[in-house]
Design a protein around this motif. Structure first.
Motif, PDB file in Angstrom:
ATOM      1  N   ASN A 162       0.958  -0.910   0.065  1.00  0.00           N
ATOM      2  CA  ASN A 162      -0.023   0.040   0.003  1.00  0.00           C
ATOM      3  C   ASN A 162       0.932   1.145   0.157  1.00  0.00           C
ATOM      4  O   ASN A 162       1.010   2.255   0.818  1.00  0.00           O
ATOM      5  N   THR A 167       0.369   0.525  -5.529  1.00  0.00           N
ATOM      6  CA  THR A 167      -0.873   0.970  -5.875  1.00  0.00           C
ATOM      7  C   THR A 167      -0.919   1.477  -7.136  1.00  0.00           C
ATOM      8  O   THR A 167      -2.030   1.242  -8.167  1.00  0.00           O
ATOM      9  N   ASP A 168       0.171   2.219  -7.661  1.00  0.00           N
ATOM     10  CA  ASP A 168       0.072   2.647  -9.069  1.00  0.00           C
ATOM     11  C   ASP A 168       0.429   1.363  -9.869  1.00  0.00           C
ATOM     12  O   ASP A 168      -0.152   1.310 -11.145  1.00  0.00           O
ATOM     13  N   ASN A 171      -3.050  -0.537 -10.069  1.00  0.00           N
ATOM     14  CA  ASN A 171      -3.964   0.180 -10.952  1.00  0.00           C
ATOM     15  C   ASN A 171      -3.825   0.097 -12.578  1.00  0.00           C
ATOM     16  O   ASN A 171      -4.615  -0.002 -13.151  1.00  0.00           O
ATOM     17  N   LEU A 172      -2.474   0.132 -12.590  1.00  0.00           N
ATOM     18  CA  LEU A 172      -1.934   0.113 -14.006  1.00  0.00           C
ATOM     19  C   LEU A 172      -2.239  -1.297 -14.595  1.00  0.00           C
ATOM     20  O   LEU A 172      -2.608  -1.570 -15.751  1.00  0.00           O
ATOM     21  N   SER A 174      -4.318  -3.605 -13.740  1.00  0.00           N
ATOM     22  CA  SER A 174      -5.479  -3.987 -13.876  1.00  0.00           C
ATOM     23  C   SER A 174      -6.141  -3.307 -15.087  1.00  0.00           C
ATOM     24  O   SER A 174      -7.085  -3.975 -15.643  1.00  0.00           O
ATOM     25  N   LYS A 175      -5.999  -1.680 -15.520  1.00  0.00           N
ATOM     26  CA  LYS A 175      -6.351  -1.514 -16.691  1.00  0.00           C
ATOM     27  C   LYS A 175      -5.911  -2.127 -18.157  1.00  0.00           C
ATOM     28  O   LYS A 175      -6.649  -2.384 -18.904  1.00  0.00           O
ATOM     29  N   THR A 185      -8.958  -8.730  -9.579  1.00  0.00           N
ATOM     30  CA  THR A 185      -9.342  -8.039  -8.538  1.00  0.00           C
ATOM     31  C   THR A 185      -8.189  -8.217  -7.374  1.00  0.00           C
ATOM     32  O   THR A 185      -7.385  -9.376  -7.467  1.00  0.00           O
TER      33      THR A 185
END
Length: 366
Positions: A162, A167-168, A171-172, A174-175, A185
């Protein structure tokens, strides 16, 4: 009285002339790194690479300051390098120690390079600040393209630290996976957490085909070993933190199967300079180099050459750094417009207790 004045002038010349000559002709690099404390391995490995380059270049003056892996000490070390050693440029490792030094370098108008720093916005708003590392935005597209082109994947989970690195990255990835129709997830955890069994019990179902992990050192070791407690063969994906030897020391070879990660590209047979570097490193340490040593060598190389060129041309050092582009022992190195360095990257697979490159991107995609 006159004799005392003459003595004073003589002493002043002794102390001042070398410094004046040094500032005008030598390349002086200040290196603000952890040589003791929790991050000492990284600092010493980086220093090994710097030392090899420095011993080959007599005109280079390198000054090391130990920041003990503490932000306050990194600030004190930077001030000492600027005010006492009068360095032309500075290098620091890791985001927590680089952020406070960034302000100091900017105020002093001294170029500053941060490495092992995954913050993709680190240089924004700072004209003397540079970053050189394989950040997630560079490595993850290659990793996702490789795994989706070579295997059929539909569903995965992520477990990431965290902070900006985790986190970056989550997020990346996942996209990137979502754009290819793949579901993922997951959860984030705080550094120092050691038991991920409850998370895996909830998420590692039969239809999950891969686990994406961003963690460091002990957390990464636990995350991988606890995956293997539940599934001996599931695909594990990761990034540059898998490159640390301490990680593989803590993960038994039986648990290393089916792991792919993206990191900096370097290998002994890339070019003649790379062979010479590997041979010299082995002679000094009786082992092959890890990527921090390669970064130490290459950053010191392009930074010292840039200082020399700037002094010869009598132009600002930033003007030279902004145009860096050359073939190094870690492949192509190029300074991007955002003052973030691109260098060649690779996908590695664990085989026979070692990391073997299976895909290499030696040029930055346009």
């Amino acid at each position: 009285m006159k004799r005392l004045i003459n003595v004073a002038v003589f002493l002043l010349m002794i102390f001042c002339l070398p410094q004046c000559k040094h500032n005008e002709t030598a390349e002086t690099i200040g290196i603000d790194i952890p040589l003791t404390g929790n991050y000492a391995w990284w600092g010493h490995e980086f220093k090994e690479g710097v030392d090899i380059y420095a011993q080959q270049n007599a005109g280079l003056n390198v000054v090391f300051e130990d920041n003990h892996g503490k932000a306050n000490d990194a600030v004190a070390a930077a001030n000492k390098l600027l005010n006492i050693s009068k360095v032309d440029a500075m290098i620091t490792l890791f985001a927590p120690f680089s952020f406070p030094v960034r302000e100091i370098a900017e105020k002093a108008e001294i170029p500053f390079i941060s490495t092992f720093n995954s913050t993709t916005t680190f240089t924004q708003g700072y004209s003397y600040c540079y970053s050189d590392f394989t950040t997630n935005d560079l490595t993850l597209p290659l990793l996702v393209n490789y795994v989706t082109e070579s295997m059929q994947l539909n569903k995965g989970i992520y477990l990431c630290v965290n902070d900006d690195y985790g986190t970056d990255g989550a997020n990346l990835v996942s996209k990137l996976l979502s754009d290819k129709g793949i579901s993922i997830t997951g959860e984030f955890f705080n550094t120092g957490e050691s038991d991920f069994r409850n998370f895996y019990a909830k998420t590692l179902k039969e239809d999950v085909e891969f686990v994406f992990i961003i963690a460091r050192d002990r957390d990464l070791i636990n995350a991988v070993n606890q995956v293997r407690e539940r599934n001996k063969n599931i695909l594990i994906l990761g990034v540059a933190s898998f490159d640390a030897p301490v990680v593989w020391e803590g993960i038994p070879e039986v648990n290393q199967r089916n792991i792919l990660f993206a990191s900096s590209y370097f290998e002994k047979d890339y070019n003649e300079e790379s062979k010479a570097f590997f041979d010299e490193f082995y002679k000094r340490n009786n082992r092959n180099p890890n990527y921090p040593a390669v970064y130490g060598y290459t950053i010191c190389q392009y930074l010292s050459n840039a200082i020399k060129e700037a002094k010869q041309k009598d132009v600002p050092l930033t003007e030279i750094l902004d145009e860096i582009e050359y073939d190094s022992i870690r492949g192509k190195i190029k300074m991007k417009d955002d003052r973030m360095v691109y260098s060649s990257i690779a996908i590695y697979k664990r085989e026979n207790n070692s990391s073997v490159s299976v895909c290499v991107e030696k040029e930055k995609p346009e």
